[in-house]
Design an enzyme around this catalytic site. Structure first.
Site, mmCIF file in Angstrom:
data_model
loop_
_atom_site.group_PDB
_atom_site.id
_atom_site.type_symbol
_atom_site.label_atom_id
_atom_site.label_comp_id
_atom_site.label_asym_id
_atom_site.label_seq_id
_atom_site.Cartn_x
_atom_site.Cartn_y
_atom_site.Cartn_z
ATOM 1 C CD GLU A 59 -2.849 1.066 2.478
ATOM 2 O OE1 GLU A 59 -3.193 -0.044 2.922
ATOM 3 O OE2 GLU A 59 -3.253 2.127 2.957
ATOM 4 C CG ASP A 92 1.605 -16.621 11.877
ATOM 5 O OD1 ASP A 92 0.791 -15.975 11.194
ATOM 6 O OD2 ASP A 92 1.347 -17.733 12.375
ATOM 7 C CG HIS A 130 -3.791 7.616 -0.211
ATOM 8 N ND1 HIS A 130 -3.049 6.474 -0.342
ATOM 9 C CD2 HIS A 130 -4.449 7.496 0.960
ATOM 10 C CE1 HIS A 130 -3.243 5.706 0.698
ATOM 11 N NE2 HIS A 130 -4.085 6.299 1.514
ATOM 12 C CE LYS A 160 -6.143 -1.688 5.854
ATOM 13 N NZ LYS A 160 -5.319 -0.875 4.956
HETATM 14 C C1 MEV Z 1 -5.853 2.912 5.250
HETATM 15 O O1 MEV Z 1 -5.094 1.785 4.878
HETATM 16 C C2 MEV Z 1 -5.805 3.120 6.756
HETATM 17 C C3 MEV Z 1 -6.689 4.238 7.300
HETATM 18 O O2 MEV Z 1 -8.032 4.027 6.871
HETATM 19 C C4 MEV Z 1 -6.581 4.185 8.797
HETATM 20 C C5 MEV Z 1 -7.555 5.077 9.518
HETATM 21 O O3 MEV Z 1 -8.643 5.381 8.995
HETATM 22 O O4 MEV Z 1 -7.244 5.455 10.678
HETATM 23 C C6 MEV Z 1 -6.269 5.584 6.761
#
Ligand code: MEV
Length: 422
Positions: free
Chosen positions: A81, A274, A374, A258
Site C-alpha cells: 500500500e 506470522d 495518497h 486497521k
Molecule cells: C488505510 O489503509 C488506513 C486508514 O483508513 C486508517 C484510519 O482510517 O485510521 C487511513
C-alpha cells in the site's frame, strides 16, 4: 553519531539509499545484492510450503526517523500500500523532539490450550489436575530442554470450566515462556505431550491441543509525546477527537485499528513473522478490553503542557528463531537492519511503529484528509501508465496531482506538453 533521521531519503536514488542503509546496518555486499534480486530461491520456498510453483514479491522499504528507547532505528517494512512507509516516517520524525518512543513488553509468555470433553464431574476433575500441576508442568518441560536451558519453559498452569450449548468442557491452559520464539511449535508439542495425563486425571476425552493467539500475557506497549509546537494545537485536538470517535464506535475502531496494523503487519512480514497470528491477537484483544465492545488499540490524551500523548498496547507474538525469520534471506536482513537481539526488543519496535502509523493516519484524517497525500503517490503510477519514463514521471505526477486530475487521459496530455517543450 548514527541517526535514522535521513533528509529526503525518498528523493535519493536506489544506489544512494542502499549505501546509506548498508552503512547504517553494516550490511555486507551480498546482503545488499540480495535485497535487489529475487532473494527467495525455489529450494528455500519449496521447503517453506507445499506445491510451490513460484514466489510473490512485495516492495520492501525502510521507514526513517524512528527512535525507540533511545536507539536510532531504520524500520524495514514490507507492504503493497502506498503512503504507509512515508506516513510512519513522518510520525516518527514529529516524535523526535520529545525523544521518540518509549516501549516495553512482557516476558514472552504464550498460552497452550488443551480441551477435555465428556468429563463426568468437571469441578472434581479440575481439582485433580490442579493437585498434579507440578508433575504436568515438569513433564511438559521435558519436551523442550533447550528452551528450559535458555530460561524458558512452562511457568504456570490453570484449568477453566467452559459451557456451550448445554455442554461443559474443561480447558487447561499451559503458560509457557517461549523466549525468542514465536512459540507455536513449543506450545503445540507440549500441549500434545501432556494431553494423555490430563485425560487420565479428568476421565474425559482430549480434543484440541493448540496455542491461543490471544497472547494476553505477551503484551507490547509504546508511548510517544508529540509536542504541540511541533504538530500544532489543532492537530492535538484533532487526534483526540479521532480517538474519541474510535473509542465510541466499533465501525470506526475497526478502521482505526486497521491503520495500526498497516504499520505492524509491514514489520511483521518484513521480519518473516506470522502476521495472521498478530492480526488474530490484536483484534481479539481489542474485543476483550471492555466486555462486549470492540475498542481501539491506541489511546490519546493531553499532558500538562498541552502536548499530545499517544499509547498503544497489544499482544505481540513474534520471534527471532524458527520459522521464516531464520530461513528467508530478506527477513534475516530485516532483522539485521533493526539491530535487535531479542524478540522482546522486536516486539517493542513493532508496537512503536503501530502507534506511529495510527498517529499519522488520524493526524491526516482529522485535518486535510488522506487523499491529497495518497493521490500524490498514486499520480506517479498514473504517469507511468500514461507512458512517462525517467524524469517525466515526477514532472507529470506533480502537474496532475496539483490539478487534482489524477487520471491517465490528463496524464497523457501533460506528457505530450512536456515532450513538445523538450
Ligand atoms: C488505510 O489503509 C488506513 C486508514 O483508513 C486508517 C484510519 O482510517 O485510521 C487511513
Amino acid at each position: 553519531m548514527k541517526t535514522s533521521s535521513i533528509s529526503k531519503f525518498y528523493e535519493k536514488s536506489l544506489e544512494e539509499r542502499l549505501k546509506i542503509l548498508a552503512e547504517f546496518a553494516s550490511l555486507t555486499p551480498e546482503e545488499v545484492s540480495n535485497l535487489q534480486k529475487l532473494a527467495l530461491d525455489f529450494d528455500t520456498a519449496n521447503r517453506m510450503i507445499e506445491n510451490v510453483v513460484g514466489t510473490t514479491q512485495l516492495p520492501f522499504g525502510v521507514a526513517t526517523n524512528f527512535i525507540v528507547n533511545g536507539r536510532e532505528i531504520l524500520v524495514p517494512m514490507t507492504i503493497e500500500e502506498p503512503s504507509v512507509v512515508a506516513a510512519a516516517s513522518k510520525a516518527a520524525g514529529l516524535a523526535r523532539a520529545s525523544g521518540g518512543f518509549q516501549a516495553s513488553s512482557d516476558d514472552p509468555i504464550m498460552i497452550g490450550q488443551i480441551q477435555l470433553v465428556n468429563v463426568a464431574d468437571t469441578a472434581q476433575a479440575a481439582k485433580k489436575i490442579m493437585e498434579k500441576k507440578n508433575e504436568i508442568m515438569d513433564f511438559a518441560n521435558q519436551q523442550d530442554k533447550v528452551l528450559v536451558s535458555f530460561g524458558g519453559g512452562v511457568k504456570d498452569l490453570d484449568v477453566r470450566v467452559l459451557k456451550h450449548d448445554g455442554k461443559e468442557m474443561l480447558v487447561v491452559h499451559l503458560y509457557v515462556d517461549v523466549r525468542d520464539a514465536m512459540g507455536a511449535n513449543a506450545i503445540n508439542t507440549m500441549s500434545e505431550a501432556v494431553a494423555p495425563m490430563l485425560e487420565n486425571l479428568s476421565g474425559g476425552k482430549v480434543r484440541l491441543r493448540i496455542i491461543s493467539n490471544l497472547a494476553v500475557r505477551r503484551l507490547a506497549r509504546a508511548k510517544a509525546v508529540w509536542k504541540k509546537e511541533e504538530i500544532g494545537e489543532d492537530v492535538v485536538e484533532g487526534v483526540i477527537d479521532a480517538y474519541n470517535f474510535a473509542a465510541a464506535d466499533p465501525y470506526r475502531a475497526a478502521t482505526h485499528n486497521k491503520g495500526i496494523m498497516n504499520g505492524i503487519d509491514s514489520v511483521v512480514i518484513a521480519t518473516g513473522n506470522d502476521w495472521r497470528a498478530i492480526e488474530a491477537g490484536a483484534h481479539s484483544y481489542a474485543a476483550m478490553k471492555e466486555e462486549g465492545k470492540y475498542k481501539p488499540l491506541t489511546k490519546y490524551y493531553k499532558d500538562g503542557n498541552g502536548d499530545l500523548v499517544g499509547e498503544i498496547e497489544l499482544p505481540m507474538a513474534i520471534g527471532l528463531v524458527g520459522g521464516a525469520t531464520k530461513t528467508h534471506p530478506i527477513a534475516k536482513i530485516a532483522v539485521k537492519i533493526l539491530g535487535v537481539k531479542t524478540a522482546k526488543e522486536l516486539a517493542e519496535i513493532i508496537a512503536s511503529v503501530g502507534l506511529a502509523q495510527n498517529f499519522a493516519a488520524i493526524r491526516a484524517l482529522s485535518t486535510e484528509g488522506i487523499q491529497r497525500g495518497h493521490m500524490r503517490l498514486h499520480s506517479k503510477n498514473i504517469a507511468v501508465l500514461a507512458g512517462a519514463v525517467g524524469d517525466e514521471i515526477d514532472a507529470v505526477a506533480k502537474v496532475i496531482s496539483d490539478e487534482k486530475k489524477v487520471n491517465v487521459a490528463r496524464a497523457k496530455e501533460v506528457l505530450d506538453e512536456i515532450r513538445k517543450k523538450k
